[in-house]
Design an enzyme around this catalytic site. Sequence first.
Site, PDB file in Angstrom:
ATOM      1  N   LYS A  74       0.834  -1.203   0.000  1.00  0.00           N
ATOM      2  CA  LYS A  74       0.000   0.000   0.000  1.00  0.00           C
ATOM      3  C   LYS A  74       0.868   1.252   0.000  1.00  0.00           C
ATOM      4  CE  LYS A  74      -3.824   1.948   2.770  1.00  0.00           C
ATOM      5  NZ  LYS A  74      -4.697   1.681   3.933  1.00  0.00           N
ATOM      6  N   SER A 149      -9.242   2.683   3.192  1.00  0.00           N
ATOM      7  CA  SER A 149      -8.224   3.327   2.389  1.00  0.00           C
ATOM      8  C   SER A 149      -7.333   2.330   1.639  1.00  0.00           C
ATOM      9  CB  SER A 149      -7.351   4.212   3.279  1.00  0.00           C
ATOM     10  OG  SER A 149      -6.660   3.441   4.257  1.00  0.00           O
ATOM     11  N   SER A 173     -10.156   0.304   7.214  1.00  0.00           N
ATOM     12  CA  SER A 173      -9.559   0.427   5.884  1.00  0.00           C
ATOM     13  C   SER A 173      -9.110  -0.871   5.236  1.00  0.00           C
ATOM     14  CB  SER A 173      -8.366   1.394   5.934  1.00  0.00           C
ATOM     15  OG  SER A 173      -8.811   2.702   6.167  1.00  0.00           O
TER      16      SER A 173
END
Length: 465
Positions: A74, A149, A173
Amino acid sequence: MRLAAAIRSRELSPVEVTEHYLDRIERLNPRLGAYVTVTAERALEDAARAEKRLLEAGDPADLPPLLGVPVPIKDLNMVSGVRMTLGSEVFTGLSGFADDNVVLLLREAGSVLLGKTSTPEFGLPCYTENAVAPPARTPWDLGRSAGGSSGGAAAAVAGGLAPVAQGSDGGGSIRIPSSVCGLFGIKPTRGRISSGPVVPDLFGLATNGPIARTVRDAALLLDVMARPMPGDLYLAPPTEGTYLGAAERPPGRLRIARSREPVVPGAEVHPDCVAAYEAASALLEELGHEIVELPQVLGPDLVPLFETLWGVMATITPVEPEREHLLLPLTRWLRERGNATSAPQVFGAHAMLQAALRDAFPVMNEFDAILHPTLAQPPVPIGYFHDQEPEENFRRQTYFTPFCAPYNVSGQPAVNVPLYWNADGLPIGVMLAGRLGGEATLISLSAQLEEARPWIGRKPPIWNE
């Protein structure tokens, strides 16, 4: 993980596997918005080293568990020498100067770095739309958001642009994008996975974790990632055995509480999310578990306390004053709220949350697991949040995700289980939370659910392109 086993048995070549995923990224990423940076050259170098190690190995059992398996990172996590934007125009020129501990562990396990998956600015919203990359879209409907996210990570796995992915979860997330993309995702117990060496874990809300298509894949990834490091502020209770081992054993008869009452005032649960929750409840009873209603343990008075901490967290990323104009409106609005919060207010909010948890834990600990809808709504269209003014944007987010954040506050492990698809063919997840340190129980229970209602055969249309 079948891919890792096929590589160790030399049925598959790490280079060929990596080339397969790089080809899919090149063709499909412009439509999915999964990756913000693709490290093709580095990935092929990693794969070549893995192949050489494989060919020179004596006993395949001595090889690292993820040898030759591609695992993207990520874009909130730092990888030395790789561009890192944090989903923001402010940092388009930043290159990682160290490896996050979780990146180091994945590398030690033999994984191949395909690139960095997209994230919203600073990972603050529950959707992945930013100013540095196309929106991350759920492969089940390219007009809808992949969540956030860790939206890029989930879009990559669900769309076949990666076999598994690393994500992170500070308010849902991992679980949010796992739900809208039809995946299994684990938010581990606070302190299970190190957030160092650069990112502080002051409030203990956020943690790294795995996103995968199967329970066993996620369990193997968690085994690799779950190692405390010197300097970590929190330490999770120890676990006996491996998480992959937990996925292989039956959970026994468990006492499971359930609730579909949102903590957020005014939030309403969509009928599709209720249907997923009721179907999961019925399946758990069918499997022999005791299902009871959960008493209210955390009330709506805690929501503004969490929002106080969230605003302060938005200020932790340093931004030079002359570059603040590059921030998105929501980020500026959250940072203004955070900067207006005094130190006594921060400590007061944290103290009040802890006091509430001291009352809640004796009740929650009576149960082996707690069932909720993961989200209050099905996947939403691109722009549903992002195109609104900041205050309305934030209000919509809280109504969309009223079940997730309490378990970031408590530090308990929680998973999204993809058991249900609605009439429009969209995935609707359910969430199971456990006791502190109870990841193994959640994994064992989730594997039982997966065996009873397998979802591996469900693939979005883009999968076959």
